[in-house]
Design a protein around this motif. Structure first.
Motif: not given
Length: 323
Positions: A57-67
């Motif tokens: 969940r947090y890994i996907l959240f981090a990708q969202t932040l980067l993108v």
């Protein structure tokens, strides 16, 4: 005499309009600056704690932040180029437009993946640990980026197939529209977007219905289920804003032949609502609503001068579990 008065009036109107639009552009710079800082702080928070780096969940959240951070910065830069009519070489322009299109699609696809992760965590809690593995995450990320690359690769190849080689050496005010010289390119691109976002809407509705059904059937963990349900609703709203950014060019076209001032203000409003606003929602949905993440974020934002932080992590014994 009358013509002189008309010209003077037009010049005053243009000066007032330019002053107002400059204020709007500066407001966007402040907005982008604030949320870019918040996103960077959240990415730092994610990298700081191992428990976040091991949770899908947090890994996907981090990708969202980067993108979203990348997309905010580059769309803002392109806004400034258009405002100041700054021309750049076509080759870097094509590369920038291709990458911007890639991350524009990747952002809502990651939201869909986050909703699917919540669906597995709530509706299949016993299988969540088996499904949410490093191998599954790798496959999921490859799928997200692979699907996201379909539209930009098509636009890139289609543009190179129709453009004259000499055009690649020219200069232009950079925007995605420079790669859509032929009508069939624009129409095919729209069809790809329509298919992708129809698929995403179906998945969002599916996860919402399944989580809502689980919320009604289960009495054990209603708080966690209710929170996940609200998260899916917020993601659905965020996805709606992302989809609308592909509709906004058609809204602009309907007003392009109207009053130039109305058209300019409409273009600015659509940019803020459908390009900037969705990028600002991710930190609010996860960063501030998630208890564990918020405590670490607060600690980092205060540069470690948070006395409650160490006590919370020392005595609460938090573990990664579905929310």
């Amino acid at each position: 005499m009358q013509n002189s008065m008309i010209n003077s009036s037009l010049n005053i109107d243009m000066m007032n309009f330019s002053r107002v639009f400059m204020k709007q552009v500066m407001f966007v710079q402040v907005l982008v600056g604030i949320f870019f800082y918040v996103n960077c702080l959240m990415i730092f928070t994610f990298l700081k704690k191992e428990m976040f780096r091991e949770d899908t969940r947090y890994i996907l959240f981090a990708q969202t932040l980067l993108v979203d951070s990348f997309l905010m910065v580059f769309t803002d830069v392109m806004l400034l180029w258009n405002y100041f009519k700054y021309s750049i070489h076509m080759i870097p322009c094509i590369l920038i437009c291709t990458i911007v299109t890639l991350v524009t699609i990747c952002s809502p696809l990651t939201l869909v993946a986050m909703c699917l992760e919540r669906y597995v965590a709530i509706c299949m809690p016993l299988r969540h640990a088996d499904i949410s593995t490093s191998r599954t995450r790798l496959f999921g990320f490859l799928t997200i980026w692979g699907i996201s690359s379909i539209a930009p690769l098509f636009s890139f190849i289609a543009y190179l197939s129709v453009v004259h080689p000499s055009a690649l050496l020219s200069y232009a005010v950079c925007s995605v529209e420079v790669m859509l010289g032929e009508e069939w390119q624009a129409q095919t691109r729209v069809l790809i977007f329509q298919f992708l976002f129809l698929l995403m809407i179906i998945i969002i509705v599916f996860t919402y219905v399944k989580i809502m059904t689980a919320a009604r059937a289960s009495a054990d963990n209603k708080k966690s289920t209710s929170k996940s349900l609200r998260t899916v609703i917020l993601h659905a709203f965020q996805l709606f804003l992302c989809i609308m950014q592909f509709v906004s060019p058609y809204i602009e076209m309907a007003f392009s032949k109207k009053d130039i001032y109305v058209y300019a203000h409409l273009k600015y409003a659509l940019f803020v609502m459908f390009y900037i606003a969705p990028r600002c929602l991710s930190p609010l949905i996860y960063g501030l609503r998630d208890e564990k993440f918020f405590y670490v974020l607060k600690h980092n934002a205060l540069c470690g001068f948070d006395s409650s932080f160490s006590n919370v992590f020392r005595f609460s014994n938090w573990k990664i579990r579905p929310h």
